[in-house]
Write an enzyme that holds these catalytic residues in place. Structure first.
Site, PDB file in Angstrom:
ATOM      1  CD  GLN A 126      -2.744   0.991   2.610  1.00  0.00           C
ATOM      2  OE1 GLN A 126      -2.425   0.231   3.527  1.00  0.00           O
ATOM      3  NE2 GLN A 126      -3.850   1.695   2.626  1.00  0.00           N
ATOM      4  N   GLY A 127       0.827   2.027  -1.083  1.00  0.00           N
ATOM      5  CA  GLY A 127       1.654   3.216  -1.210  1.00  0.00           C
ATOM      6  C   GLY A 127       0.900   4.480  -0.852  1.00  0.00           C
ATOM      7  CE1 TYR A 128      -3.718   4.062  -0.452  1.00  0.00           C
ATOM      8  CE2 TYR A 128      -4.800   4.613   1.608  1.00  0.00           C
ATOM      9  CZ  TYR A 128      -4.871   4.120   0.325  1.00  0.00           C
ATOM     10  OH  TYR A 128      -6.062   3.688  -0.180  1.00  0.00           O
ATOM     11  CB  SER A 129       2.638   6.740   4.911  1.00  0.00           C
ATOM     12  OG  SER A 129       1.486   6.460   5.678  1.00  0.00           O
ATOM     13  CB  SER A 161       3.179  -3.105   5.612  1.00  0.00           C
ATOM     14  OG  SER A 161       2.997  -2.230   6.694  1.00  0.00           O
ATOM     15  CD  GLU A 244      -5.622  -0.435   6.774  1.00  0.00           C
ATOM     16  OE1 GLU A 244      -4.467  -0.722   7.117  1.00  0.00           O
ATOM     17  OE2 GLU A 244      -5.946   0.704   6.401  1.00  0.00           O
ATOM     18  CB  SER A 367      -1.319   8.826  14.316  1.00  0.00           C
ATOM     19  OG  SER A 367      -1.908  10.086  14.033  1.00  0.00           O
ATOM     20  CG  ASN A 368      -4.062   6.560  19.290  1.00  0.00           C
ATOM     21  OD1 ASN A 368      -4.310   5.702  18.442  1.00  0.00           O
ATOM     22  ND2 ASN A 368      -3.912   6.283  20.563  1.00  0.00           N
ATOM     23  CD  GLU A 369      -1.084  11.605  18.260  1.00  0.00           C
ATOM     24  OE1 GLU A 369      -0.371  11.507  19.258  1.00  0.00           O
ATOM     25  OE2 GLU A 369      -1.153  10.725  17.384  1.00  0.00           O
TER      26      GLU A 369
END
Length: 388
Positions: A126-129, A161, A244, A367-369
């Protein structure tokens, strides 16, 4: 007996009969922080599953799946986890890209890519971040330009990943010059086995490298390999994120329960359970796990109704924080012994690996934020965060 109960018994029976012989040693292998374990053997196991029709069980039959209902899919993932079957290596293709292509892909894309996901012939990442677009995905800077019958992709992805094991990557790239935020993005399918793609593993706290940096330096993919319309990549990418956080989370929770039960047994054996504070934290962990399960079931009710609600973001914050705290509890139960390696080859214990890798749970997959921002702005209607 209901269809779900019959299906559950069929899954349980097949796993019991097949996790034997050459595959018996794979029980419990792989998973977060342990993806390096027996990769080739787990790949062979999944191809064995495919030959028997046990991959992509929730996909419609016309695309190679079993057309299993939502309840049957839950039963499959729970039974798979209860059997301590090895962690799946084709999760990204089966659970993320496949449903996305079924929903948004062209007939030609489905015909080209879906059969090889079902048969576990091609692996995906997966090429996101990106370095400047982690949880804030709309800040993507990787760009793609049309050149005749191809897209030319230039940019960098990070925390990708299993990219080092993958054949293809679905990439969110900016295809409209001058566009900002979630506008002007496209969702491209890019082959990784080409000269202008470089993959660099990232060594983690655990000493393993399942995350990677991926550099695209003019990498090419066919013009037909854009999912959805060019410029509509944000909508497609958000749908992938919804897939996901689907039914496989129920199987994840079976794994969490197994970890908690093993930790309770350790606390009994080494005397840590005599500490009232440890007992209190164990009780809180048990309550938290029940809460995670009930929230997941509530989320699946929304998915079944066609309108998933905020439970996905709520659930991500809760399970990620819960699992990180379980790792901290595990270290306190282990005591001073938790700081020591067992000797050559100085590999981590399961509890040390849990503690170290679970630090990433509150970061990856949103992320949680960022999840708190989503809940605040989109659910509670609070003012949006000030951005430069």
């Amino acid at each position: 007996m209901s269809n779900v109960e019959e299906f559950r018994r069929e899954v349980r029976g097949w796993l019991r009969a097949n996790l034997t012989g050459e595959f018996a040693a794979l029980r419990g292998r792989g998973g977060p922080g342990r993806e390096h374990e027996a990769h080739a053997e787990r790949l062979a196991w999944e191809r064995h599953m495919a030959a028997a029709g046990w991959t992509c069980v929730g996909w419609p039959k016309e695309y190679g799946g079993r057309g299993a209902s939502l309840e049957q899919q839950v039963a499959f993932h729970e039974e798979y986890a209860l059997a301590d079957a090895p962690a799946r290596v084709s999760h990204i293709g089966e659970q993320l890209l496949g449903p996305t292509l079924i929903a948004f892909g062209t007939p030609e894309q489905r015909e080209r890519f879906l059969p090889k996901i079902v048969s576990v012939e091609e692996q995906w990442c997966q090429g996101y971040s990106e370095p400047d677009a982690g949880s804030d995905l709309a800040n993507v800077r990787t760009r793609a330009e049309r050149d005749g019958e191809e897209w030319v992709v230039t940019g960098q992805k990070v925390w990708t990943s299993l990219a080092h094991e993958a054949d293809w990557c679905f990439v969110v790239a900016r295809t409209e010059p001058g566009s900002t935020r979630h506008h002007g993005l496209s969702y491209l399918l890019v082959p990784l086995d080409q000269p202008r793609v470089e993959i660099r593993p990232i060594v983690q706290l655990t000493g393993t490298s399942e995350f990677n940096e991926v550099f695209f330096d003019g990498a090419r993919t066919h013009a037909s390999h854009v999912v959805g319309a060019p410029g509509d990549g944000w909508r497609v990418a958000m749908a992938t994120l919804g897939f996901e956080r689907g039914v496989s989370t129920l199987g994840q929770q079976v794994g969490f329960r197994r970890e908690l039960e093993a930790l309770i047994e350790l606390a009994k054996r080494n005397g840590a359970a005599a500490d009232p504070l440890i007992r209190d934290r164990i009780a809180r962990a048990w309550i938290g796990l029940e809460t995670i399960r009930f929230n997941a079931l509530r989320m699946l009710d929304g998915v079944a109704a066609g309108a998933p609600g905020p439970e996905a973001s709520i659930g991500k914050i809760f399970w990620a924080t819960w699992h990180r705290e379980l790792g901290e509890l595990a270290m306190d139960v282990c005591g001073a012994a938790g700081t020591l390696a067992d000797g050559e080859p100085y590999d981590l214990t399961d509890w040390q690996r849990l503690y170290l890798f679970s630090r990433s749970d509150t970061i990856y997959a949103g992320s949680n934020e960022i999840q708190r921002n989503i809940i605040a702005e989109r659910v509670l209607g609070l003012p949006k965060e000030v951005r430069p």
